[in-house]
Enzyme design. Structure first.
Site, PDB file in Angstrom:
ATOM      1  N   ASP A 208       4.907  -7.289  -1.325  1.00 20.58           N
ATOM      2  CA  ASP A 208       4.718  -8.565  -0.635  1.00 20.58           C
ATOM      3  C   ASP A 208       3.577  -9.333  -1.284  1.00 20.58           C
ATOM      4  OD1 ASP A 208       5.396 -10.465   1.222  1.00 20.58           O
ATOM      5  OD2 ASP A 208       5.054  -9.202   2.961  1.00 20.58           O
TER       6      ASP A 208
ATOM      7  N   ASP B 163       2.912  -3.756  -6.448  1.00 21.89           N
ATOM      8  CA  ASP B 163       2.904  -4.096  -5.037  1.00 21.89           C
ATOM      9  C   ASP B 163       4.129  -4.968  -4.765  1.00 21.89           C
ATOM     10  OD1 ASP B 163       1.772  -4.337  -2.388  1.00 21.89           O
ATOM     11  OD2 ASP B 163       1.218  -6.378  -2.936  1.00 21.89           O
TER      12      ASP B 163
END
Length: 341
Positions: A25, A23
């Site tokens: 952010d 991932d």
């Protein structure tokens, strides 16, 4: 589905797993700020022969823009190492509708471009009678776009959401994500999306693993309800890093389907072995920490790394519901640092 208990690994996670599905952010950066140790850790992953692939629910940027943004944070990245929910939405709609079909786009120009690349025709008005609506995060999304979505959805258009993240992380704290905006259309129409593309649906992870020809992928994320659940649903091991939105208290309260395989403070956790806590005679031990049941309460004692303490607490909590009480000053300090006091 995997998940339910922490795993141990005598060797570093890289190269025990053949690709790291990350991932962005909350893992690599937070808003416009780089997360400490992320760039250095990923460079070391590559130097050890590990493969890196970035998987994001954010539909507001195209893969080349994401790669360029990562390079700005000092992270090596190429567009073909990025999988976005906008790409996934384009692929799904192209499977369901013939080339040239009109799709109402609620979101960024990047999302509209992905729809066009899939052979479909993006539009911004419900007056064009689109066969489907695709809705993704975009800072420009406001009342006018939501009104168009409402009209098209109420007219019977297929409704696809890129993801349902209720919030997105920022240095100021969680901010409204695409799921919150989707909820506005759902409330106005009395419908729910017909399909959701992004995490925790397993499709993005599966697509990324295929692109890397990986047999042993490791999902890395900061959110239990997207990254970790999505990895579990895809049958993949997962690493939770405590650099994003998940708090220690939320992790301890997580049901089996939201529990990670491994736990680390940050991406340096990819480069070290992971001790599995012992659990014998009602006492959990890990590193310099122990957690024991006394008078109906879990009591933490010891010293050392805070995440090691959290690993021990997870085993205790997940084995039996309980309340943590600091047994001494050292334990109380750790609980305060973990946000559990």
């Amino acid at each position: 589905m995997t998940g339910g208990s922490l795993l141990g690994c005598d060797d570093p996670l890289v190269p025990a797993y053949d690709v790291v599905l990350l991932d962005l952010d909350g893992v690599v950066y937070l808003g416009d700020e780089a997360i400490p140790y992320a760039a250095e850790s990923l460079a070391e992953v590559r130097s050890r022969g590990g493969a890196v692939h970035f998987v994001t629910n954010n539909a507001a940027r195209r893969a080349d823009t994401v790669a360029e943004r990562l390079r700005g944070f000092g992270v090596a990245a190429e567009p073909d190492e990025v999988t976005t929910s906008a790409q996934g939405a384009g692929a799904l709609l192209a499977e369901r509708w013939p080339a040239g079909s009109l799709i109402l786009v609620i979101g960024s120009d990047a999302l509209a471009a992905e729809i066009a690349d899939a052979g479909l025709v993006p539009t911004r008005t419900a007056d064009d009678k689109p066969v489907a609506v695709v809705q993704g995060y975009g800072r420009e999304v406001g009342w006018e776009q939501l009104a168009e979505a409402t009209v098209a959805v109420r007219a019977g258009a297929t409704w696809v959401a890129t993801n349902l993240d209720s919030t997105l992380p920022s240095p100021r704290g969680p901010l409204p994500g695409n799921g919150s905006i989707v909820a506005a259309v759902a409330h106005a129409t009395g419908r729910r999306p017909d399909a959701v593309v992004g995490k925790p649906e397993p499709a993005l992870f599966e697509q990324a693993a295929r692109r890397r020809h990986a047999d042993r992928p490791l999902v890395v994320g900061d959110r239990l309800d997207t990254d970790i659940e999505g990895g579990n649903r895809a049958g993949m091991a997962s690493l939770l890093v405590m650099t994003g939105v998940t708090t220690a208290a939320e992790l301890l309260a997580a049901p089996p389907e939201l529990r990670p395989s491994y736990l680390a403070a940050d991406l340096r956790g990819l480069l070290v072995p992971h001790e599995i806590p012992s659990y014998e005679g009602g006492v959990v031990g890990c590193g310099g920490w122990s957690v024991r049941r006394a008078n109906g309460e879990w009591r933490l004692a010891g010293n050392g790394d805070e995440v090691t303490a959290l690993r021990a607490l997870c085993v205790a909590y997940w084995s039996e519901a309980g309340r943590v009480v600091g047994a001494d000053t050292a334990a109380t300090d750790v609980l305060t640092g973990l946000g559990l006091s």
